[in-house]
Design a protein around this motif. Structure first.
Motif, mmCIF file in Angstrom:
data_model
loop_
_atom_site.group_PDB
_atom_site.id
_atom_site.type_symbol
_atom_site.label_atom_id
_atom_site.label_comp_id
_atom_site.label_asym_id
_atom_site.label_seq_id
_atom_site.Cartn_x
_atom_site.Cartn_y
_atom_site.Cartn_z
ATOM 1 N N MET A 1 0.842 -1.196 0.000
ATOM 2 C CA MET A 1 0.000 0.000 0.000
ATOM 3 C C MET A 1 0.875 1.244 0.000
ATOM 4 S SD MET A 1 -3.202 -0.756 2.595
ATOM 5 C CE MET A 1 -2.154 -1.283 3.951
ATOM 6 N N GLN A 2 0.482 2.215 -0.800
ATOM 7 C CA GLN A 2 1.166 3.495 -0.838
ATOM 8 C C GLN A 2 0.671 4.366 0.321
ATOM 9 O OE1 GLN A 2 3.623 4.507 -3.143
ATOM 10 N NE2 GLN A 2 3.576 2.306 -3.614
ATOM 11 N N CYS A 3 1.596 4.850 1.143
ATOM 12 C CA CYS A 3 1.213 5.537 2.371
ATOM 13 C C CYS A 3 1.897 6.891 2.507
ATOM 14 C CB CYS A 3 1.590 4.703 3.596
ATOM 15 S SG CYS A 3 1.098 2.980 3.508
ATOM 16 N N ILE A 4 1.283 7.756 3.315
ATOM 17 C CA ILE A 4 1.930 8.985 3.744
ATOM 18 C C ILE A 4 1.744 9.123 5.249
ATOM 19 C CG2 ILE A 4 1.639 10.165 1.527
ATOM 20 C CD1 ILE A 4 -0.613 11.823 2.833
ATOM 21 N N ILE A 5 2.623 9.902 5.869
ATOM 22 C CA ILE A 5 2.554 10.166 7.308
ATOM 23 C C ILE A 5 2.317 11.658 7.497
ATOM 24 C CG2 ILE A 5 3.827 10.116 9.484
ATOM 25 C CD1 ILE A 5 5.508 7.811 8.253
ATOM 26 N N VAL A 6 1.331 11.996 8.322
ATOM 27 C CA VAL A 6 1.035 13.399 8.605
ATOM 28 C C VAL A 6 1.081 13.581 10.119
ATOM 29 C CG1 VAL A 6 -0.545 15.325 8.239
ATOM 30 C CG2 VAL A 6 -0.498 13.418 6.597
ATOM 31 N N GLN A 44 -2.174 15.378 -6.085
ATOM 32 C CA GLN A 44 -1.315 15.002 -7.210
ATOM 33 C C GLN A 44 -0.897 13.534 -7.211
ATOM 34 O OE1 GLN A 44 1.984 17.704 -6.860
ATOM 35 N NE2 GLN A 44 0.790 19.501 -7.431
ATOM 36 N N HIS A 45 -1.163 12.822 -6.109
ATOM 37 C CA HIS A 45 -0.698 11.445 -5.998
ATOM 38 C C HIS A 45 -1.796 10.534 -5.469
ATOM 39 C CE1 HIS A 45 2.949 13.969 -5.719
ATOM 40 N NE2 HIS A 45 3.549 12.963 -6.354
ATOM 41 N N GLN A 46 -1.731 9.277 -5.886
ATOM 42 C CA GLN A 46 -2.651 8.261 -5.383
ATOM 43 C C GLN A 46 -2.083 7.693 -4.085
ATOM 44 O OE1 GLN A 46 -5.663 7.250 -6.652
ATOM 45 N NE2 GLN A 46 -5.860 5.974 -4.822
ATOM 46 N N VAL A 47 -2.874 7.739 -3.043
ATOM 47 C CA VAL A 47 -2.448 7.235 -1.734
ATOM 48 C C VAL A 47 -3.481 6.235 -1.226
ATOM 49 C CG1 VAL A 47 -2.009 7.869 0.677
ATOM 50 C CG2 VAL A 47 -1.176 9.341 -1.162
ATOM 51 N N ASP A 48 -3.006 5.119 -0.710
ATOM 52 C CA ASP A 48 -3.905 4.076 -0.194
ATOM 53 C C ASP A 48 -4.187 4.221 1.295
ATOM 54 O OD1 ASP A 48 -3.951 2.614 -2.713
ATOM 55 O OD2 ASP A 48 -1.879 2.060 -2.236
ATOM 56 N N LEU A 49 -3.198 4.746 2.026
ATOM 57 C CA LEU A 49 -3.313 4.783 3.482
ATOM 58 C C LEU A 49 -2.577 5.997 4.041
ATOM 59 C CD1 LEU A 49 -4.076 3.312 6.191
ATOM 60 C CD2 LEU A 49 -1.869 2.120 5.994
ATOM 61 N N ILE A 50 -3.213 6.647 5.031
ATOM 62 C CA ILE A 50 -2.604 7.796 5.704
ATOM 63 C C ILE A 50 -2.456 7.491 7.189
ATOM 64 C CG2 ILE A 50 -2.823 10.242 6.297
ATOM 65 C CD1 ILE A 50 -4.596 10.588 3.843
ATOM 66 N N ASN A 70 -13.391 12.077 -0.792
ATOM 67 C CA ASN A 70 -13.109 10.645 -0.914
ATOM 68 C C ASN A 70 -11.772 10.274 -0.273
ATOM 69 O OD1 ASN A 70 -15.487 10.304 -2.474
ATOM 70 N ND2 ASN A 70 -14.378 10.945 -4.319
ATOM 71 N N PRO A 71 -11.659 10.464 1.039
ATOM 72 C CA PRO A 71 -10.386 10.165 1.711
ATOM 73 C C PRO A 71 -10.016 8.688 1.613
ATOM 74 C CG PRO A 71 -12.142 10.509 3.312
ATOM 75 C CD PRO A 71 -12.688 10.894 1.980
ATOM 76 N N PRO A 72 -8.721 8.387 1.547
ATOM 77 C CA PRO A 72 -8.281 6.992 1.554
ATOM 78 C C PRO A 72 -8.422 6.416 2.962
ATOM 79 C CG PRO A 72 -6.388 8.444 1.623
ATOM 80 C CD PRO A 72 -7.595 9.330 1.471
ATOM 81 N N LYS A 73 -7.928 5.204 3.152
ATOM 82 C CA LYS A 73 -7.939 4.610 4.490
ATOM 83 C C LYS A 73 -7.042 5.436 5.409
ATOM 84 C CE LYS A 73 -8.179 0.085 2.250
ATOM 85 N NZ LYS A 73 -7.498 -1.212 2.053
ATOM 86 N N ILE A 74 -7.459 5.565 6.650
ATOM 87 C CA ILE A 74 -6.704 6.373 7.602
ATOM 88 C C ILE A 74 -6.516 5.613 8.914
ATOM 89 C CG2 ILE A 74 -6.744 8.457 9.043
ATOM 90 C CD1 ILE A 74 -8.169 9.872 6.740
ATOM 91 N N ILE A 75 -5.280 5.608 9.398
ATOM 92 C CA ILE A 75 -4.989 5.101 10.731
ATOM 93 C C ILE A 75 -4.547 6.285 11.580
ATOM 94 C CG2 ILE A 75 -3.446 3.668 12.129
ATOM 95 C CD1 ILE A 75 -3.326 1.691 9.817
ATOM 96 N N LEU A 76 -5.286 6.561 12.627
ATOM 97 C CA LEU A 76 -4.922 7.653 13.519
ATOM 98 C C LEU A 76 -3.814 7.190 14.456
ATOM 99 C CD1 LEU A 76 -8.416 9.128 14.494
ATOM 100 C CD2 LEU A 76 -6.777 10.040 12.851
ATOM 101 N N SER A 77 -2.836 8.052 14.652
ATOM 102 C CA SER A 77 -1.759 7.766 15.607
ATOM 103 C C SER A 77 -1.641 8.982 16.514
ATOM 104 C CB SER A 77 -0.441 7.489 14.885
ATOM 105 O OG SER A 77 -0.065 8.598 14.090
#
Length: 199
Positions: A1-6, A44-50, A70-77
């Motif tokens: 899965m393509q992910c980003i961290i915020v 600008q990018h396709q993301v599967d999980l944040i 249409n937010p992707p899947k999100i895991i709160l940390s």
């Protein structure tokens, strides 16, 4: 899965990157210290999980979710346990990780993300039904957690907290959060019979 961290904390981002590096299912595209940068990336990018922190300057994690179409899947940390109830009002939220996060707990959240679709959110009514067992003693409470019916022994409950449409049930070594309609009809009667625990 393509992910980003915020997350506005550099240490927290580094820990999440390390945890993700140990899981072959994940590829971290980018990391961001604020929500605005992340929104620009998502345009600008396709993301599967944040992986998303709740407390950030100017823009909370929940503000961020409401901004995305249409937010992707999100895991709160987060280090704050107090938003677990509110978090599951969002269909896109897969899991709620409380810092410090262990590798085992992180991997469990990823497994949920791989199987997750919005209809699996805790807010939805399970199509499963439980038929009364004549052998039941009447001391069991059934709740719908992640589309599974969990049986709780009523004497093991030491706190039931009503929060709007949700019920938080605490037992000795676990906490269950469920929508009111995620509790079986028979169990609602059981809850009313132990309403002295409600706060």
């Amino acid at each position: 899965m393509q992910c980003i961290i915020v997350d506005d904390e550099a240490t927290a981002r580094a820990i999440l990157k390390k945890l993700a590096s140990n899981n072959e299912e994940l590829e971290i595209q980018a990391e961001f210290s604020n929500a605005i940068q992340a929104i620009k990336h998502l345009n600008q990018h396709q993301v599967d999980l944040i992986f998303l922190d709740i407390h950030m300057p100017d823009f909370t994690g929940f503000d961020f979710i409401q901004t995305i179409k249409n937010p992707p899947k999100i895991i709160l940390s987060t280090s704050d346990r107090n938003f677990a109830i509110e978090a599951f009002e969002y269909d896109c939220i897969v899991d709620y990780l409380v810092k410090p996060i262990t590798q085992e707990r992180f991997d469990k959240a990823i497994k949920k993300a791989l199987k997750f679709s919005p209809k699996d959110n805790i807010n939805d009514i399970s199509s499963e039904k439980v038929e009364a067992n004549p052998k039941d003693s009447g001391n069991d409470l059934y709740v719908n957690i992640d589309r599974r019916l969990i049986k709780i022994d009523i004497p093991s409950i030491y706190l039931i907290e009503a929060r709007g449409d949700y019920i938080l049930i605490k037992i000795e070594n676990n906490i269950f959060i469920c929508k009111v309609f995620g509790v079986s009809t028979n169990s609602l009667y059981c809850i009313s019979s132990i309403s002295r625990y409600l706060i």
